[in-house]
Enzyme design. Sequence first.
Site, PDB file in Angstrom:
ATOM      1  N   ARG A 100     -16.212 -15.046  -8.220  1.00 15.69           N
ATOM      2  CA  ARG A 100     -15.691 -13.933  -8.366  1.00 15.69           C
ATOM      3  C   ARG A 100     -17.121 -12.874  -8.590  1.00 15.69           C
ATOM      4  O   ARG A 100     -16.806 -11.701  -7.988  1.00 15.69           O
ATOM      5  CB  ARG A 100     -14.972 -13.910  -9.553  1.00 15.69           C
ATOM      6  CG  ARG A 100     -14.340 -12.477  -9.785  1.00 15.69           C
ATOM      7  CD  ARG A 100     -13.177 -12.541 -10.931  1.00 15.69           C
ATOM      8  NE  ARG A 100     -13.653 -13.006 -12.123  1.00 15.69           N
ATOM      9  CZ  ARG A 100     -12.778 -12.728 -13.164  1.00 15.69           C
ATOM     10  NH1 ARG A 100     -11.636 -12.090 -13.131  1.00 15.69           N
ATOM     11  NH2 ARG A 100     -13.153 -13.100 -14.405  1.00 15.69           N
ATOM     12  N   HIS A 128       1.171   0.314 -13.206  1.00 16.26           N
ATOM     13  CA  HIS A 128       1.868  -0.706 -13.820  1.00 16.26           C
ATOM     14  C   HIS A 128       3.428  -0.361 -13.600  1.00 16.26           C
ATOM     15  O   HIS A 128       3.966   0.350 -14.475  1.00 16.26           O
ATOM     16  CB  HIS A 128       1.331  -1.504 -15.078  1.00 16.26           C
ATOM     17  CG  HIS A 128       2.366  -2.770 -15.277  1.00 16.26           C
ATOM     18  ND1 HIS A 128       1.969  -3.996 -14.406  1.00 16.26           N
ATOM     19  CD2 HIS A 128       3.227  -3.007 -16.082  1.00 16.26           C
ATOM     20  CE1 HIS A 128       2.763  -4.851 -14.911  1.00 16.26           C
ATOM     21  NE2 HIS A 128       3.562  -4.263 -15.948  1.00 16.26           N
ATOM     22  N   MET A 157      -3.976  -7.165  -6.885  1.00 10.02           N
ATOM     23  CA  MET A 157      -3.660  -8.378  -7.496  1.00 10.02           C
ATOM     24  C   MET A 157      -4.776  -9.396  -8.112  1.00 10.02           C
ATOM     25  O   MET A 157      -4.562 -10.675  -8.034  1.00 10.02           O
ATOM     26  CB  MET A 157      -2.670  -9.324  -6.552  1.00 10.02           C
ATOM     27  CG  MET A 157      -1.516  -8.232  -6.429  1.00 10.02           C
ATOM     28  SD  MET A 157      -0.429  -7.567  -7.135  1.00 10.02           S
ATOM     29  CE  MET A 157       0.409  -8.877  -7.969  1.00 10.02           C
ATOM     30  N   ILE A 200     -10.418  -8.251 -13.287  1.00 14.12           N
ATOM     31  CA  ILE A 200     -11.639  -7.531 -12.702  1.00 14.12           C
ATOM     32  C   ILE A 200     -12.535  -8.195 -13.782  1.00 14.12           C
ATOM     33  O   ILE A 200     -12.233  -8.227 -15.151  1.00 14.12           O
ATOM     34  CB  ILE A 200     -11.698  -6.134 -12.829  1.00 14.12           C
ATOM     35  CG1 ILE A 200     -10.473  -5.277 -12.108  1.00 14.12           C
ATOM     36  CG2 ILE A 200     -13.027  -5.484 -12.668  1.00 14.12           C
ATOM     37  CD1 ILE A 200     -10.898  -5.224 -10.518  1.00 14.12           C
ATOM     38  N   GLY A 235       0.856  -1.150   0.094  1.00 15.90           N
ATOM     39  CA  GLY A 235      -0.112  -0.086   0.165  1.00 15.90           C
ATOM     40  C   GLY A 235       0.887   1.205  -0.019  1.00 15.90           C
ATOM     41  O   GLY A 235       0.352   2.341   0.231  1.00 15.90           O
TER      42      GLY A 235
HETATM   43  C1  GRF Z   1       3.333  -1.045  -7.710  1.00 20.83           C
HETATM   44  O1  GRF Z   1       4.726  -1.358  -8.092  1.00 20.83           O
HETATM   45  C2  GRF Z   1       2.498  -0.989  -8.664  1.00 20.83           C
HETATM   46  O2  GRF Z   1       2.891  -0.519  -9.938  1.00 20.83           O
HETATM   47  C3  GRF Z   1       2.017  -2.461  -8.902  1.00 20.83           C
HETATM   48  O3  GRF Z   1       1.867  -3.033  -7.612  1.00 20.83           O
HETATM   49  C4  GRF Z   1       2.954  -2.202  -6.889  1.00 20.83           C
HETATM   50  C5  GRF Z   1       2.163  -1.941  -5.547  1.00 20.83           C
HETATM   51  O4  GRF Z   1       2.981  -1.555  -4.499  1.00 20.83           O
HETATM   52  N1  GRF Z   1       0.734  -2.556  -9.586  1.00 20.83           N
HETATM   53  P1  GRF Z   1       2.411  -0.781  -3.254  1.00 20.83           P
HETATM   54  O5  GRF Z   1       1.532  -1.876  -2.441  1.00 20.83           O
HETATM   55  O6  GRF Z   1       1.744   0.526  -3.653  1.00 20.83           O
HETATM   56  O7  GRF Z   1       3.640  -0.495  -2.280  1.00 20.83           O
END
Ligand code: GRF
Length: 204
Positions: free
Chosen positions: A68, A112, A93, A96, A14
């Site tokens: 889901r 991403h 993760m 959707i 987060g």
């Molecule tokens: C980030 O690197 C984001 O780009 C990817 O997941 C990671 C999340 O990291 N989708 P965090 O939980 O915000 O520290």
Amino acid sequence: MEWGRIAVFASGTGSNFAALVQAQREGRLGGGSIELLVSDKPEAPVAQRAEEAGIPALLLRPKDFAGREQYEAAIVAELQRRNIGLVVLAGYMRLISPVLLAPYAGRIINIHPSLLPAFAGKDAIGQALEYGVKLTGVTVHFVDGGMDTGPVIAQRSVEVQSGDTAESLAARIHQVEYALYPEVVSAFAAGKVELNGRMTTIAE
Ligand code: GRF
């Protein structure tokens, strides 16, 4: 639905959630207001961060639902109850399904850690290092039913340095994420983002 009423979805650390909260505190989220954290991992550190920030959290375990669709239907009900207008995925993760995509078409975005379409999917930073690229970066994109396949909204590059490890490269990529995501979210909150086909424009 109001663009400025935001739900952040996250499954893990987060740190992007925290960066968005910080941006809002500092007045860098435009008219945006983070109204809700949604997590599929009630024990994830991001839940603790939401509590500390005083942001309501919807913490649901997908396995507690028949499937889901039922899991996402519960989320949609809560989003609609809170009049959420923008869904911001930040390390969420899961793919959707149409249950959430349909009512929030064009209103779900993701961040991403690569320059898409290179290195979609898991461990984008490790993939980039293994491939040996000299330039990687960060992409913010619309979410569709695929894995990191929706139209690109914004990208920023990060140079790979000789001697970089996954940790050192990730640290620089994260710094770029923490700056870029609030900028994009703020543009959405101001209703400045337009999509034509796969081409996005952000009005000045
Ligand atoms: C980030 O690197 C984001 O780009 C990817 O997941 C990671 C999340 O990291 N989708 P965090 O939980 O915000 O520290």
